[in-house]
Scaffold this motif. Structure first.
Motif, PDB file in Angstrom:
ATOM      1  N   UNK A 380       0.800  -1.219   0.000  1.00 41.63           N
ATOM      2  CA  UNK A 380       0.000   0.000   0.000  1.00 41.63           C
ATOM      3  C   UNK A 380       0.830   1.265   0.000  1.00 41.63           C
ATOM      4  N   UNK A 381       1.994   1.229   0.630  1.00 46.28           N
ATOM      5  CA  UNK A 381       2.827   2.425   0.748  1.00 46.28           C
ATOM      6  C   UNK A 381       4.207   2.178   0.148  1.00 46.28           C
ATOM      7  N   UNK A 382       4.789   3.246  -0.401  1.00 42.81           N
ATOM      8  CA  UNK A 382       6.182   3.205  -0.833  1.00 42.81           C
ATOM      9  C   UNK A 382       7.070   3.437   0.381  1.00 42.81           C
ATOM     10  N   UNK A 383       8.090   2.604   0.544  1.00 41.62           N
ATOM     11  CA  UNK A 383       8.928   2.685   1.737  1.00 41.62           C
ATOM     12  C   UNK A 383      10.398   2.720   1.343  1.00 41.62           C
ATOM     13  N   UNK A 384      11.210   3.276   2.228  1.00 42.05           N
ATOM     14  CA  UNK A 384      12.644   3.086   2.148  1.00 42.05           C
ATOM     15  C   UNK A 384      12.929   1.704   2.724  1.00 42.05           C
ATOM     16  N   UNK A 385      13.612   0.880   1.966  1.00 46.13           N
ATOM     17  CA  UNK A 385      13.763  -0.526   2.346  1.00 46.13           C
ATOM     18  C   UNK A 385      14.472  -0.715   3.674  1.00 46.13           C
ATOM     19  N   UNK A 386      15.262   0.273   4.119  1.00 41.09           N
ATOM     20  CA  UNK A 386      15.977   0.149   5.392  1.00 41.09           C
ATOM     21  C   UNK A 386      15.079   0.404   6.591  1.00 41.09           C
ATOM     22  N   UNK A 387      13.891   0.982   6.369  1.00 40.25           N
ATOM     23  CA  UNK A 387      12.961   1.275   7.461  1.00 40.25           C
ATOM     24  C   UNK A 387      12.045   0.074   7.674  1.00 40.25           C
TER      25      UNK A 387
END
Length: 640
Positions: A380-387
């Motif tokens: 559903x959301x775009x994320x920074x993969x490290x978070x």
């Protein structure tokens, strides 16, 4: 004396014909042992060995397309160990455990083909019992089977030493978009199958790479030390994902784990990185079992037309660290470069934010994966993969509202509105609503509802997609929306009842309305195949049932209408106006005037049929809308 000589001759004949203990059956196994695969050596007194077989059954690939051919090898362990006789067949790994596929004949005649279970060439045995260190066979998978098969072999090292049920690793048969060349054998007739499972010796220990895992560690640490996302939505918490992708970040190391679900017949599993929750212009990582191993590929997807292309992506941008294929479950662990550039687009895993797209399918294409028919889901959301965070699937509300509105409009209100306009002009005569005849009032209300729902649904899908996507559903749907939009505008310019152009308007209005209705239903049929809709294939049968009911209702109303017109004509012909007196003519005119204010004959039947049709129509609409809103419905039916 004669009896003694006869007994002696019989004994000598038995000794002369007694098989050599060092040989197997010289001309191969008979077809009487197709089911058991047990050699009847010494009348069945010689039993199979109970130890682990020193021979193995190896296949050139653990995945094969329908109708394609793989190589099957019978060899000794260690290599060089010789054997005499053998028998081999491939069986469905699941009930009803039928024999499947066909073996190809050897050019040198060293392979004897067998016809088991009323089929052709589905088993193979030796044509001579001489010592051999290896046997190479070609096996063609069936074109009408999907799932896992296991090759079972009986291998005889000598007359007294043989092993029954030597198994291969499971081989997955998947759909293929490419047509394979068939073996030069006759197509077998349909087989009734058998209930015998593939034979496995009691103390046989499965190799570690095909043994079922007792627990699945891929879920360990999800939401705490790594990001996990899979489908169906919410499956990570219940550890029941049909497919799952896991992302772990350690400094500049970006590690992806991808895994398919058990029992899905997956030919591949993939994860994509996308700037939006839609397919197209994404960097994908694909794990594909091929030729006995799981291979890694990187692809770049395009939206119109949809395709996943490997040639434009540097395959060195990702490295396969670990992989396995266990009981049909594909698993791979991959490390990707922090920055990858594809056709001028940069995927920066350090600084960018991306949606995860997980997909899996049961078919392959040439140099690409096939359609993701097992399932797909974007986060559903775009994320920074490290978070590290808990991920959920993207909302399908707008798609579901689009589908529900279109079904309500074109299955429900349009169907009923057409019935009113065509068959009820001579019903409820003299009764009006808002100054209009009942049939017209209802027709207008239903068609205005259709127009409103259609326009709203079209706006919703544009808000969802934000771009044009061209395929059969969208093209026919656009034509339907245009016709629907023009119908009420045309009605505003309707000529008067006595205008010479009124017949042209009537025909045009009828043609536009019916054409829009037909195209609307065809568009709904095409929606069943859309991956975004996630509708079950058996929804087609519900739509076919609706069409059948709708056509039958039209036929009944048409027959009733003809009967009503005939009845009215007979009543009118009973009066010979030229023979009536002036008094009688005046009375007749009053009577006919009263008759025009009455319903046409069989009005009660028409009203009753309308009520039944309306109830059935509501049921169709409710069921179809539920399939759209609850998609994929399989998660509620307990099916994968």
């Amino acid at each position: 004396m004669t009896l003694r000589w006869l007994a002696l001759a019989t004994a000598l004949l038995a000794v002369a014909t007694w098989p050599d203990p060092g040989q197997s059956l010289p001309q191969g196994a008979p077809e009487t042992v197709c089911d058991t695969m047990l050699p009847f050596h010494s009348g069945g007194s010689v039993l199979p060995q109970s130890s682990v077989s020193p021979f193995s059954v190896e296949t050139s690939s653990t995945t094969v397309g329908q109708g394609q051919t793989i190589r099957v090898d019978l060899t000794g362990v260690p290599a060089g160990l010789s054997f005499g006789g053998y028998m081999i067949q491939a069986r469905n790994r699941n009930p009803p455990y039928q024999i499947v596929g066909q073996f190809g004949a050897a050019r040198d005649g060293t392979i004897k083909l067998m016809n088991c279970e009323n089929s052709v060439n589905n088993s193979a045995t030796h044509s001579n019992a001489g010592a051999k260190q290896q046997v190479l066979l070609e096996w063609q998978s069936p074109v009408d089977f999907l799932g896992q098969v296991v090759f079972n072999a009986t291998i005889a090292q000598s007359y007294n030493e043989f092993w029954v049920g030597v198994p291969s690793q499971p081989v997955q048969i998947v759909r293929r978009d490419l047509t394979a060349a068939p073996l030069p054998t006759q197509s077998p007739p349909a087989s009734a199958g058998t209930t015998r499972a593939p034979y496995v010796p009691p103390n046989y220990v499965a190799p570690s790479n095909v043994a079922a895992a007792t627990s699945d560690p891929i879920y360990n640490g999800c939401g705490q030390s790594k990001n996990c996302f899979g489908f169906p939505d919410g499956c990570v918490s219940s550890k029941t994902c049909t497919s799952i992708a896991v992302v772990t970040v350690r400094g500049d190391i970006y590690e992806f784990e991808i895994q398919s679900g058990r029992g899905t017949n997956a030919a591949y599993v993939a994860v994509g990185l996308s700037e939006d929750p839609k397919m197209g212009e994404d960097l994908t990582t694909e794990c594909v079992p091929e030729n006995g191993r799981v291979n890694l590929y990187s692809s770049y997807t395009s939206a119109t037309p949809y395709a996943a292309t490997r040639s434009v992506v540097g395959q060195s941008s990702a490295r396969l660290m670990d992989a396995s294929l266990v009981d049909g479950v594909i698993y791979c662990r991959v490390q990707r470069d922090a920055v990858t550039s594809v056709q001028g687009k940069t995927f920066d895993l350090r600084n960018g934010k991306y949606h995860l797209l997980v997909a899996s399918g049961s078919s392959l294409k040439e140099n690409s994966v096939g359609y993701h028919d097992i399932g797909r889901l974007p986060s559903g959301n775009a994320i920074n993969l490290a978070e590290v965070q808990d991920l959920s699937g993207s909302s399908k509300l707008l798609v579901q509202l689009h589908g529900a509105f279109m079904i309500a409009a074109w299955i429900g209100t349009t169907s009923l509105g057409i019935i009113f306009a065509r068959y009820f002009k001579q019903t409820w005569v003299g009764s009006q609503s808002c100054g209009k005849d009942q049939w017209f009032a209802w027709h207008r209300l239903l068609m205005v509802t259709t127009w409103s729902l259609t326009i709203a649904a079209y706006v919703l899908i544009w808000v969802e997609l934000k771009r044009a996507v061209w395929h059969a559903h969208s093209i026919i749907g656009l034509i339907t929306v245009i016709l629907c939009f023009l119908q009420p505008i045309g009605a505003l310019f309707r000529p008067g009842p006595n205008d010479k152009n009124r017949p042209y308007f009537n025909w045009g209005h009828w043609l536009g309305g019916n054409l829009a209705h037909i195209l609307g239903i065809v568009t709904i049929f095409f929606s069943v195949k859309l991956p975004k809709a996630e509708l079950p294939e058996w929804m087609d049968w519900i739509l076919v049932s609706f069409v059948v009911v709708h056509v039958l209702v039209h036929l009944i109303f048409s027959v009733a209408g003809m009967a009503s017109e005939r009845h009215q004509s007979q009543r009118a012909n009973n009066f010979q106006m030229g023979d009536l007196s002036h008094h009688h003519q005046h009375a007749m005119r009053n009577g006919m005037s009263m008759e025009r204010k009455m319903d046409a004959p069989y009005a009660g039947m028409r009203k009753g049929l309308l009520g039944v049709y309306a109830v059935v129509l509501v049921l169709f609409v409710v069921v179809l809308i539920l399939l759209v809103v609850l998609a994929p419905i399989e998660q509620y039916l307990g099916k994968s």
